[in-house]
Design an enzyme around this catalytic site. Sequence first.
Site, PDB file in Angstrom:
ATOM      1  N   ASP A 127       0.879  -1.166   0.000  1.00 22.09           N
ATOM      2  CA  ASP A 127       0.000   0.000   0.000  1.00 22.09           C
ATOM      3  C   ASP A 127       0.916   1.214   0.000  1.00 22.09           C
ATOM      4  O   ASP A 127       1.545   1.512   1.005  1.00 22.09           O
ATOM      5  CB  ASP A 127      -0.881  -0.036   1.265  1.00 22.09           C
ATOM      6  CG  ASP A 127      -1.587   1.296   1.557  1.00 22.09           C
ATOM      7  OD1 ASP A 127      -1.668   2.149   0.652  1.00 22.09           O
ATOM      8  OD2 ASP A 127      -2.049   1.474   2.695  1.00 22.09           O
ATOM      9  N   GLU A 154      -7.765   0.536  -3.982  1.00 18.82           N
ATOM     10  CA  GLU A 154      -7.710   0.484  -2.520  1.00 18.82           C
ATOM     11  C   GLU A 154      -9.037   0.041  -1.882  1.00 18.82           C
ATOM     12  O   GLU A 154      -9.019  -0.806  -0.985  1.00 18.82           O
ATOM     13  CB  GLU A 154      -7.230   1.830  -1.967  1.00 18.82           C
ATOM     14  CG  GLU A 154      -5.734   2.017  -2.239  1.00 18.82           C
ATOM     15  CD  GLU A 154      -5.227   3.438  -2.066  1.00 18.82           C
ATOM     16  OE1 GLU A 154      -5.995   4.286  -1.572  1.00 18.82           O
ATOM     17  OE2 GLU A 154      -4.063   3.696  -2.418  1.00 18.82           O
ATOM     18  N   ASP A 207     -12.568   6.174   2.286  1.00 15.79           N
ATOM     19  CA  ASP A 207     -11.151   6.219   2.667  1.00 15.79           C
ATOM     20  C   ASP A 207     -10.659   7.655   2.581  1.00 15.79           C
ATOM     21  O   ASP A 207     -10.537   8.210   1.496  1.00 15.79           O
ATOM     22  CB  ASP A 207     -10.346   5.309   1.713  1.00 15.79           C
ATOM     23  CG  ASP A 207      -8.855   5.241   2.081  1.00 15.79           C
ATOM     24  OD1 ASP A 207      -8.393   6.045   2.922  1.00 15.79           O
ATOM     25  OD2 ASP A 207      -8.161   4.379   1.511  1.00 15.79           O
TER      26      ASP A 207
END
Length: 609
Positions: A8, A171, A193
């Site tokens: 990530d 994501e 997010d």
Amino acid sequence: MGRVVGIDLGTTSSAIAVVRGGEVIVITTSEGKRLPSVVGFGRNGERLTGRAAIEQGATNPENTVYGVKRLLGRPAGDAEAGGTSTSFSSLRSGPRGDARVYIPVAGKLFSPPEIAAHILSRLRDEAEAYLGEAVREVVISVPAYFGEPQRQALKNAATIAGLTVRQIINEPTAVALSYGSGQSHTSTVMVVDLGGGSYDVSILDIREGQITVRATSGDTHLGGTEWDSLIAGWIAATFLRRYGIDLRRQPTAWQRVYEAAEDAKIALSTDEETVIDLPFLAASADGPRHLHLTLTRRQFEQMAASLLERLAAPVESVLADAGLAPSALDAVLLVGGATRMPMVRRQIEMLTGQTAEIPPQPDQAVVAGAALQAGALAGEVEEVRLRDVTPLTLGLETVGGMMSPLIPRNTPVPVSRSQVFSTAEDGATAVEICVLQGERPMAADNETLGILRLEGIPAAPRGIPQIEVTFTIDENGLLRVAARELLSGAGQTVFLAATTSLTAQEVRQMVQEAERCAAQDLVQRNLVEARTAARQVLYLVERNLQRANGEIPPPLAERVMRQVRALQQALAGPDATRIRHLTAEVQQASSAISSLILLEHTRPSEREQ
Ligand code: ADP
Ligand code: MG
């Protein structure tokens, strides 16, 4: 099958994880589970990442790059407009108008993928140290809103770092994977997010064995950093009013202000009020100026009203695109560090009319999902089928400067669509096809991904040639464009090179450069570590000498002073082995002194006995 890891790459921090024995393990780097996404170029040419980069950045801001993810695949102008307020290095324009970063100490321009590659290789090194084996293949996550050039730039970064990207996943899909694994019933969830530099909202269907992204939207220029900027701006304005000093013109002070602003923001997630203390922040004719301010959560929330408003549009847009009322959602998941602010949570709950859920480890949800997908590709865990959608409409420019859409946004990928166009002028033997991405009707308002020139069209009156244009998006969301003239069959197929991406040649050069630098970087890192350890020992011995207060036998004191001077001299040089050797000597002397101090302290009680 080889091991595949999940990465990530965040705007503010990054993480790497693997699947072992069916379990996700987020690797604890030497700086914890998330490594700050900061790259520094030290004065001796060393390249630093994470905390070491932040620390040297305080005195070397112009050679320190923050938030490089925001620059990936962006045109220079756009990157500036996007407010890379935490990046103190200078942004320039590259050969194709792409954003480049000028690093004064290196005296050259770096492309964002080259800089991001440093973070990726550091993560890889950490994973290799943990696993005790080589890591070559990765699944990397990107914000769902990332367009074509951004995905390509990330792939280039991985290539430069010597990694092969097995898959790029969005994501929110990764979040759904980590949330939904082991769940059998169907559910429709909204993933919100809000990280350091981007805001993503998606709606996904999670079913046993399959995750489908139904709609996605967001804002690539909204993240926790904007909240930091509010506080930093407020501090600067207060300081200017009080002392007539503009902190924004003093890079070192400004960086301290930014760090203090972020600390204050984080504190206000749990406390009602926080104190911002920055002694010796600036110098004026009347001596040093200190900063001491109190900020309440209420004040902070009032300042942030316009940022909170910006949270609404993407939520409304995904609900509309998915054709859902908020009540149809089974869950609203909040991930990303900035969703920890109570005002953000409240705003999302107000917009959706639902109680939001925060997963057990909100910071690790994305990397865990990337690792699960990596594990699936390596055959370690059962595969969950991922179906993503295109985040933005793709099309081309037609007569009158209009955007003609070929693949509408939220179309499931992989996908291939063709359409036939013709020429606008009599006798044209070549056409230029301008590939666009965006939702606006006029071509000029959208992002130009590239221009493809098709030549060798037989001359004919306008409207006669039949030019078939095909857009293909693979499962990584990468776009390929081909054009062919149908009537003559003499057409050619041309592939798109996105204007803001690096050329294959440039990527090759950067890979070589990175390999060439790797050995040197290792030497430099070793030197930096040796110096840091030495400074710590010097500090300790100095403190011990003070505490001993002249009570040390003269021969020992002389020997220590000699060793300290030798180490101080060595510190200025490049010989890490010598520094380590002298450090060990000083360390021994320091222990000898501290045992003397202990002895001094225990003597009185011994006498009493
Ligand atoms: P990214 O994935 O974009 O790197 P993260 O999800 O790691 O971002 O979130 C980083 C952002 O979250 C930063 O702006 C950081 O200041 C902010 N943040 C982290 N913890 C908190 C907290 N407790 N309260 C408010 N903001 C926080
Ligand atoms: Mg993130």
